[in-house]
Write a protein that holds these residues in place. Structure first.
Motif, PDB file in Angstrom:
ATOM      1  N   ASN A 246      59.050 -85.465 -33.649  1.00  0.00           N
ATOM      2  CA  ASN A 246      57.542 -85.414 -33.718  1.00  0.00           C
ATOM      3  C   ASN A 246      57.068 -86.671 -33.997  1.00  0.00           C
TER       4      ASN A 246
ATOM      5  N   ASP B 184      63.321 -79.704 -35.710  1.00  0.00           N
ATOM      6  CA  ASP B 184      62.506 -78.594 -36.340  1.00  0.00           C
ATOM      7  C   ASP B 184      63.809 -77.679 -36.967  1.00  0.00           C
TER       8      ASP B 184
ATOM      9  N   GLU C  11      58.234 -76.287 -38.618  1.00  0.00           N
ATOM     10  CA  GLU C  11      58.280 -77.613 -37.759  1.00  0.00           C
ATOM     11  C   GLU C  11      58.454 -78.991 -38.437  1.00  0.00           C
TER      12      GLU C  11
END
Length: 373
Positions: free
Chosen positions: A242, A284, A357
């Motif tokens: 991310n 994740d 997530e």
């Protein structure tokens, strides 16, 4: 008959020079009871068969019996020749177009003629683009340099958008035109550039450098193939998926952070120097996140996961979202604890298609996990 035309059966036989096989097609018409009950309708139906297109021969058969007498009604349609068939179907222009393209290919690109004979309707479906497609195939065969970009194809009216639009058809034609050594069969057809010797757009990776790095930059974006030959001076490398997590992760001495962007295994495999560092992966917590970890370990077996465990998952129950398309593939490189977690996710032990997530995990846990190492 129309379906056989649409499937290319007639045109393939014609292109191959096969003798025409006369067609004899049954007609579903009225029976003896219809003649007795609906005589006027039957007579009108029979009259309609007198106006069939030129080239169609209507064959009649006796229908009836003792009570209503014998009547001859259309029972079969016969087409005896190729010219009659294309007249009936109204495809003369298509036939002339295909014949002209096939004759031209036999002169310019004879290697394509056999494919065209097998797939005539694809030739016609290409429309006005066909000539440019053949010219492009010939240019690639004769002019393309190994390792050049698709953008360098120098054919009037052809650009990268044209190539992308017709990628499937071009791949079929190139596989018949190019010698086997010019085709990388190990590359999928979806990798058009790589399969036919062109250079693909390079992969880039973003790297946050260790805080003690000597230089004006704290972060770089560099081509993977170049980074493969210029190791980052770091004892630990953390791979995250991310972007915001990548940016927010607190700096740690002798620690670099790489942004995987969902493709960590594929992107990072060329970086052989990662085998010599403490490599951590944080993705994740879902089936695909663990699958990426598994694939990364195929290249770097020593990779350790970070915050991808049952305790982290259950500590964030209110943050669960649904994984759109979970995988259930076999993963052989997970630790026993990771395998247990993966099995629970696959079987919906925590709920349907659970995903946690990375950006939903509390950052304080990340700081603690990195310090513990």
């Amino acid at each position: 008959m129309r379906r056989r035309w649409d499937r290319g059966i007639f045109l393939t036989a014609h292109a191959a020079g096969l003798p025409f096989e006369p067609l004899d097609l049954p007609i579903r018409g009225p029976g003896p009871r219809d003649i007795g009950d609906r005589f006027d309708d039957v007579r009108a139906w029979r009259a309609g068969w007198t106006a069939v297109p030129r080239g169609v021969r209507v064959v009649e058969a006796p229908i009836g019996g003792r009570l209503i007498g014998i009547n001859r009604l259309p029972s079969r349609v016969a087409i005896d020749g190729w010219d009659e068939l294309i007249s009936v179907l109204g495809v003369r222009r298509d036939v002339e177009t295909f014949d002209a393209r096939l004759a031209c290919a036999r002169e310019r690109a004879p290697a394509l003629a056999e494919w065209m004979t097998r797939f005539p309707m694809r030739v016609l479906a290409a429309g006005d683009d066909w000539d440019r497609l053949v010219t492009t195939v010939l240019w690639i065969d004769r002019e393309a340099r190994p390792g050049s970009y698709l953008r360098e194809i120098d054919v009037p009216g052809v650009d990268t958008k044209f190539v992308e639009t017709h990628r499937g058809l071009l791949a079929d034609l190139l596989e018949h035109q190019l010698p086997p050594e010019r085709i990388d069969a190990a590359r999928l057809r979806s990798d058009f550039a790589g399969r036919f010797g062109f250079r693909s757009k390079p992969d880039y990776v973003r790297v946050r450098l260790p805080p003690e790095h000597a230089g004006p930059f704290s972060e770089i974006a560099v081509r993977v193939d170049e980074l493969a030959h210029a190791p980052v001076d770091a004892g630990t490398v953390i791979v995250v998926e991310n972007e915001i997590t990548y940016l927010a992760l607190p700096p740690q001495p002798s620690t670099a952070v790489l942004l995987g962007g969902g493709y960590a295994a594929r992107r990072l495999t060329p970086l052989a120097w990662l085998a010599d560092v403490d490599l951590r992966y944080w993705g994740d917590i879902d089936t695909h996140g663990l699958a990426i970890l598994d694939r990364l370990r195929a290249a770097f077996p020593h990779t350790r996961s970070l915050l991808m465990d049952r305790d982290t998952l259950l500590a964030h129950r209110t943050q669960f979202v649904r994984e759109p398309s979970p995988t259930a593939e076999r993963l052989d490189r997970l630790t026993p604890e990771e395998s247990e977690l993966y099995a629970a996710l696959v079987t919906d032990a925590f709920g349907p298609s659970v995903r946690l997530e990375q950006e939903r995990v509390r950052m304080s846990l990340a700081e603690r996990a990195i310090h513990v190492g």
